[in-house]
Design an enzyme around this catalytic site. Structure first.
Site, PDB file in Angstrom:
ATOM      1  N   ASN A 163     -11.016  11.367  -7.113  1.00 36.54           N
ATOM      2  CA  ASN A 163     -11.912  10.222  -7.699  1.00 36.54           C
ATOM      3  C   ASN A 163     -11.606  10.020  -9.262  1.00 36.54           C
ATOM      4  O   ASN A 163     -11.607   8.756  -9.547  1.00 36.54           O
ATOM      5  CB  ASN A 163     -13.356  10.851  -7.775  1.00 36.54           C
ATOM      6  CG  ASN A 163     -14.174  10.272  -6.208  1.00 36.54           C
ATOM      7  OD1 ASN A 163     -13.746   9.337  -5.470  1.00 36.54           O
ATOM      8  ND2 ASN A 163     -15.209  11.027  -5.953  1.00 36.54           N
ATOM      9  N   THR A 177      -8.295  -3.641  -8.350  1.00 37.30           N
ATOM     10  CA  THR A 177      -7.130  -3.638  -7.459  1.00 37.30           C
ATOM     11  C   THR A 177      -6.409  -2.440  -7.318  1.00 37.30           C
ATOM     12  O   THR A 177      -5.940  -2.069  -8.268  1.00 37.30           O
ATOM     13  CB  THR A 177      -6.364  -4.955  -7.566  1.00 37.30           C
ATOM     14  OG1 THR A 177      -6.079  -5.172  -8.787  1.00 37.30           O
ATOM     15  CG2 THR A 177      -6.884  -6.347  -6.840  1.00 37.30           C
ATOM     16  N   SER A 195      -7.689   4.730 -13.016  1.00 36.67           N
ATOM     17  CA  SER A 195      -7.014   3.058 -12.463  1.00 36.67           C
ATOM     18  C   SER A 195      -7.691   1.837 -12.586  1.00 36.67           C
ATOM     19  O   SER A 195      -7.152   0.989 -12.880  1.00 36.67           O
ATOM     20  CB  SER A 195      -6.286   3.324 -11.177  1.00 36.67           C
ATOM     21  OG  SER A 195      -7.016   3.003 -10.173  1.00 36.67           O
ATOM     22  N   ASP A 204     -10.360  -3.773 -13.636  1.00 36.82           N
ATOM     23  CA  ASP A 204      -9.618  -4.311 -12.348  1.00 36.82           C
ATOM     24  C   ASP A 204      -9.516  -3.347 -11.454  1.00 36.82           C
ATOM     25  O   ASP A 204      -8.852  -2.194 -11.560  1.00 36.82           O
ATOM     26  CB  ASP A 204      -8.179  -4.906 -12.870  1.00 36.82           C
ATOM     27  CG  ASP A 204      -7.414  -5.305 -11.989  1.00 36.82           C
ATOM     28  OD1 ASP A 204      -7.902  -5.308 -10.720  1.00 36.82           O
ATOM     29  OD2 ASP A 204      -6.417  -5.942 -12.077  1.00 36.82           O
ATOM     30  N   LYS A 224       1.033  -1.286  -0.098  1.00 37.56           N
ATOM     31  CA  LYS A 224       0.149   0.092   0.254  1.00 37.56           C
ATOM     32  C   LYS A 224       0.881   1.408   0.033  1.00 37.56           C
ATOM     33  O   LYS A 224       0.650   2.162  -0.754  1.00 37.56           O
ATOM     34  CB  LYS A 224      -0.954  -0.062   1.148  1.00 37.56           C
ATOM     35  CG  LYS A 224      -2.188  -0.910   1.113  1.00 37.56           C
ATOM     36  CD  LYS A 224      -2.966  -0.901   2.152  1.00 37.56           C
ATOM     37  CE  LYS A 224      -3.647  -2.432   2.435  1.00 37.56           C
ATOM     38  NZ  LYS A 224      -4.751  -2.094   1.315  1.00 37.56           N
ATOM     39  N   THR A 227     -14.059   5.819   1.415  1.00 31.57           N
ATOM     40  CA  THR A 227     -14.306   5.629  -0.114  1.00 31.57           C
ATOM     41  C   THR A 227     -15.285   4.518  -0.176  1.00 31.57           C
ATOM     42  O   THR A 227     -15.414   3.566   0.664  1.00 31.57           O
ATOM     43  CB  THR A 227     -13.054   5.198  -0.662  1.00 31.57           C
ATOM     44  OG1 THR A 227     -12.665   3.964  -0.079  1.00 31.57           O
ATOM     45  CG2 THR A 227     -11.784   6.283  -0.602  1.00 31.57           C
ATOM     46  N   GLY A 233      -7.909   2.283  -4.287  1.00 31.48           N
ATOM     47  CA  GLY A 233      -7.969   2.713  -3.185  1.00 31.48           C
ATOM     48  C   GLY A 233      -6.395   3.436  -2.908  1.00 31.48           C
ATOM     49  O   GLY A 233      -6.432   4.605  -2.416  1.00 31.48           O
ATOM     50  N   ASP A 234      -5.472   2.912  -3.112  1.00 34.37           N
ATOM     51  CA  ASP A 234      -4.108   3.485  -3.041  1.00 34.37           C
ATOM     52  C   ASP A 234      -4.028   4.528  -4.158  1.00 34.37           C
ATOM     53  O   ASP A 234      -3.307   5.522  -3.696  1.00 34.37           O
ATOM     54  CB  ASP A 234      -3.228   2.391  -3.416  1.00 34.37           C
ATOM     55  CG  ASP A 234      -3.090   1.265  -1.978  1.00 34.37           C
ATOM     56  OD1 ASP A 234      -3.529   1.629  -0.950  1.00 34.37           O
ATOM     57  OD2 ASP A 234      -2.791   0.127  -2.288  1.00 34.37           O
TER      58      ASP A 234
HETATM   59  N1  LIG Z   1     -16.162   0.911 -10.290  1.00 33.91           N
HETATM   60  C1  LIG Z   1     -15.569   2.023 -10.057  1.00 33.91           C
HETATM   61  N2  LIG Z   1     -15.806   3.215 -10.903  1.00 33.91           N
HETATM   62  C2  LIG Z   1     -15.340   4.349 -10.460  1.00 33.91           C
HETATM   63  N3  LIG Z   1     -14.469   4.662  -9.603  1.00 33.91           N
HETATM   64  C3  LIG Z   1     -14.192   3.796  -8.915  1.00 33.91           C
HETATM   65  C4  LIG Z   1     -14.486   2.325  -9.127  1.00 33.91           C
HETATM   66  N4  LIG Z   1     -14.020   1.743  -8.092  1.00 33.91           N
HETATM   67  C5  LIG Z   1     -13.162   2.331  -7.237  1.00 33.91           C
HETATM   68  N5  LIG Z   1     -13.030   3.644  -7.801  1.00 33.91           N
HETATM   69  C6  LIG Z   1     -12.383   4.749  -7.408  1.00 33.91           C
HETATM   70  O1  LIG Z   1     -11.712   4.373  -6.442  1.00 33.91           O
HETATM   71  C7  LIG Z   1     -11.489   4.782  -5.145  1.00 33.91           C
HETATM   72  C8  LIG Z   1     -11.406   3.871  -4.068  1.00 33.91           C
HETATM   73  O2  LIG Z   1     -12.172   2.653  -4.275  1.00 33.91           O
HETATM   74  P1  LIG Z   1     -12.696   1.738  -3.162  1.00 33.91           P
HETATM   75  O3  LIG Z   1     -13.474   2.377  -2.402  1.00 33.91           O
HETATM   76  O4  LIG Z   1     -12.921   0.247  -3.852  1.00 33.91           O
HETATM   77  O5  LIG Z   1     -11.096   1.521  -2.300  1.00 33.91           O
HETATM   78  P2  LIG Z   1     -10.513   0.263  -1.956  1.00 33.91           P
HETATM   79  O6  LIG Z   1     -11.563  -0.718  -1.331  1.00 33.91           O
HETATM   80  O7  LIG Z   1      -9.433   0.666  -0.978  1.00 33.91           O
HETATM   81  O8  LIG Z   1      -9.866  -0.512  -3.237  1.00 33.91           O
HETATM   82  P3  LIG Z   1      -8.831  -1.814  -3.319  1.00 33.91           P
HETATM   83  O9  LIG Z   1      -9.041  -2.424  -1.894  1.00 33.91           O
HETATM   84  O10 LIG Z   1      -9.654  -2.518  -4.514  1.00 33.91           O
HETATM   85  O11 LIG Z   1      -7.596  -1.161  -3.775  1.00 33.91           O
HETATM   86  C9  LIG Z   1     -13.116   5.396  -4.989  1.00 33.91           C
HETATM   87  O12 LIG Z   1     -13.430   6.327  -4.110  1.00 33.91           O
HETATM   88  C10 LIG Z   1     -13.554   5.598  -6.459  1.00 33.91           C
HETATM   89  O13 LIG Z   1     -12.817   7.063  -6.729  1.00 33.91           O
HETATM   90  C1  LIG Z   2     -10.783  -2.178   1.728  1.00 30.38           C
HETATM   91  O1  LIG Z   2      -9.619  -2.425   1.965  1.00 30.38           O
HETATM   92  C2  LIG Z   2      -8.948  -3.897   2.304  1.00 30.38           C
HETATM   93  C3  LIG Z   2      -7.712  -3.693   2.478  1.00 30.38           C
HETATM   94  O2  LIG Z   2      -7.187  -3.015   3.640  1.00 30.38           O
HETATM   95  C4  LIG Z   2      -9.601  -4.737   1.307  1.00 30.38           C
HETATM   96  O3  LIG Z   2      -9.262  -6.099   1.839  1.00 30.38           O
HETATM   97  C5  LIG Z   2     -11.130  -4.838   1.410  1.00 30.38           C
HETATM   98  O4  LIG Z   2     -11.560  -5.683   0.160  1.00 30.38           O
HETATM   99  C6  LIG Z   2     -11.658  -3.208   0.919  1.00 30.38           C
HETATM  100  N1  LIG Z   2     -12.909  -3.253   1.080  1.00 30.38           N
HETATM  101  C7  LIG Z   2     -13.643  -2.988  -0.211  1.00 30.38           C
HETATM  102  C8  LIG Z   2     -15.084  -2.962  -0.158  1.00 30.38           C
HETATM  103  O5  LIG Z   2     -13.177  -2.821  -1.396  1.00 30.38           O
END
Ligand SMILES: Nc1ncnc2c1ncn2[C@@H]1O[C@H](COP(=O)(O)OP(=O)(O)OP(=O)(O)O)[C@@H](O)[C@H]1O
Ligand SMILES: *[C@@H]1O[C@H](CO)[C@@H](O)[C@H](O)[C@H]1NC(C)=O
Ligand SMILES: *[C@@H]1O[C@H](CO)[C@@H](O)[C@H](O)[C@H]1NC(C)=O
Length: 308
Positions: free
Chosen positions: A281, A251, A287, A249, A40, A221, A254-255
């Protein structure tokens, strides 16, 4: 001098693709293998750097080929490696991932060198930490080290961006009071508060609970739904939607979001928080339209000019 400093993890992803996951004791033949750069902390640093931030990564890798490769990866992304330590005492962090045709996976993470990032590393980097615009921390290294880094930065007036991932139910209370911005996803918000999060309204509720624990601003998020922000200054939750895209994809989305936010906090401090989140966003949504983690993170030159 680095404007964005990340104290965190780096991890080599070893990914094998098979039609089905093996049972205990079973050997299955896969059809594809690849190595990816993850972790991360490193992911967030790479996204900030690709947007044009001057960055420095504070982390530990092993004295092994994966560690050497990771240092080269930082250099290719123009990230300062002055404070990337290479230890003989543990291997570079690794995630062994097996993915089947349905996209289900099993993962083993061995943090290795990541758990050796310590006070000494922070002391060596004290000058860059205290002169940065923004520091970014997560929980893939020893939490006490993350906390100490946040303390050092906070004491010097450096903006702190904390991403409590992976979540811990019993997070030390000082993580909240030391966070200018506390940015988590739905799962993490649930673990931290015990409340379910399924929509922007729920996110507002957990956001307000987390705010009460002492952060200045909370972002939750919500994947395709974007995110919800709430702050001490404006304690009414605000939903900032993401644009509609065809996700390929997700994955590392969030980062990408956290890295982009660090870039805007450091380089466009006069933008409103809502505008920074809207732009972050957008970058995270780019990504999700390409495969992989760091491989999907966009570069400044490929993004619309109005983001800068
Ligand atoms: N399907 C999507 N369409 C548009 N934006 C998205 C989508 N998925 C993720 N994002 C963008 O990415 C940001 C982070 O996504 P998410 O809340 O899924 O984080 P996360 O769960 O930490 O991600 P991951 O664990 O998959 O790395 C969201 O706030 C949004 O800006
Ligand atoms: C939130 O992030 C964690 C990693 O810290 C991940 O395992 C989990 O799947 C994520 N949740 C969602 C809803 O994407
Ligand atoms: C932000 O605003 C202040 C006060 O209006 C100004 O002095 C400063 O130059 C601006 N900074 C940037 C990076 O635009």
């Amino acid at each position: 001098m680095a404007q964005v400093v990340v104290v965190g993890s780096c991890m080599t992803d070893l990914v094998s693709c098979t039609t089905r996951l093996p049972k205990p004791g079973e050997t299955v033949i896969g059809h594809k293998f690849f190595i990816g750069f993850g972790g991360k902390g490193a992911n967030q640093c790479v996204q900030a750097a690709r947007l044009g931030a001057k960055t420095s990564m504070i982390c530990e890798v092993g004295k092994d080929s994966f560690g050497n490769e990771y240092i080269e990866n930082f250099k290719r992304n123009e990230i300062s490696t002055e404070f990337v330590g290479q230890t003989e005492d543990a291997a570079t962090g690794a995630a062994s991932i097996i993915v089947n045709s349905e996209g289900e996976n099993v993962i083993v993470i061995v943090p290795g060198a990541n758990l050796l990032v310590d006070s000494e590393d922070l002391k060596r980097a004290a000058d860059v930490i205290c002169k940065a615009k923004v520091i970014v921390c997560q929980l893939e290294i020893t939490p006490a080290t993350s906390l100490e880094a946040l303390k050092m930065a906070h004491a010097s007036g450096v903006k702190t961006l904390f991403n409590p991932a992976p979540a811990q139910a019993d997070l030390h209370p000082q993580f909240y009071t030391l966070s200018d911005i506390f940015c988590c996803n739905e799962t993490e918000a649930e673990i931290l508060t015990g409340l379910p999060v399924g929509n922007p309204e729920d996110a507002g509720k957990v956001g307000s609970l987390l705010l009460e624990r002492g952060c200045k601003l909370v972002i939750v998020t919500l994947g395709a739904e974007g995110c919800v922000m709430i702050s001490k200054e404006d304690p009414i939750p605000k939903h900032v939607a993401a644009g509609k895209v065809k996700a390929m994809d997700t994955t590392g989305a969030g980062d990408s979001f956290v890295g982009a936010l660090a870039f805007y906090l450091a380089y466009y401090p006069n933008l409103s928080m809502e505008e920074m989140i809207r732009k972050s966003n957008f970058i995270a949504s780019v990504s999700v339209q390409a495969p992989g983690t760091q491989s999907s993170y966009p570069y400044r030159k490929d993004l619309p000019r109005d983001l800068f």
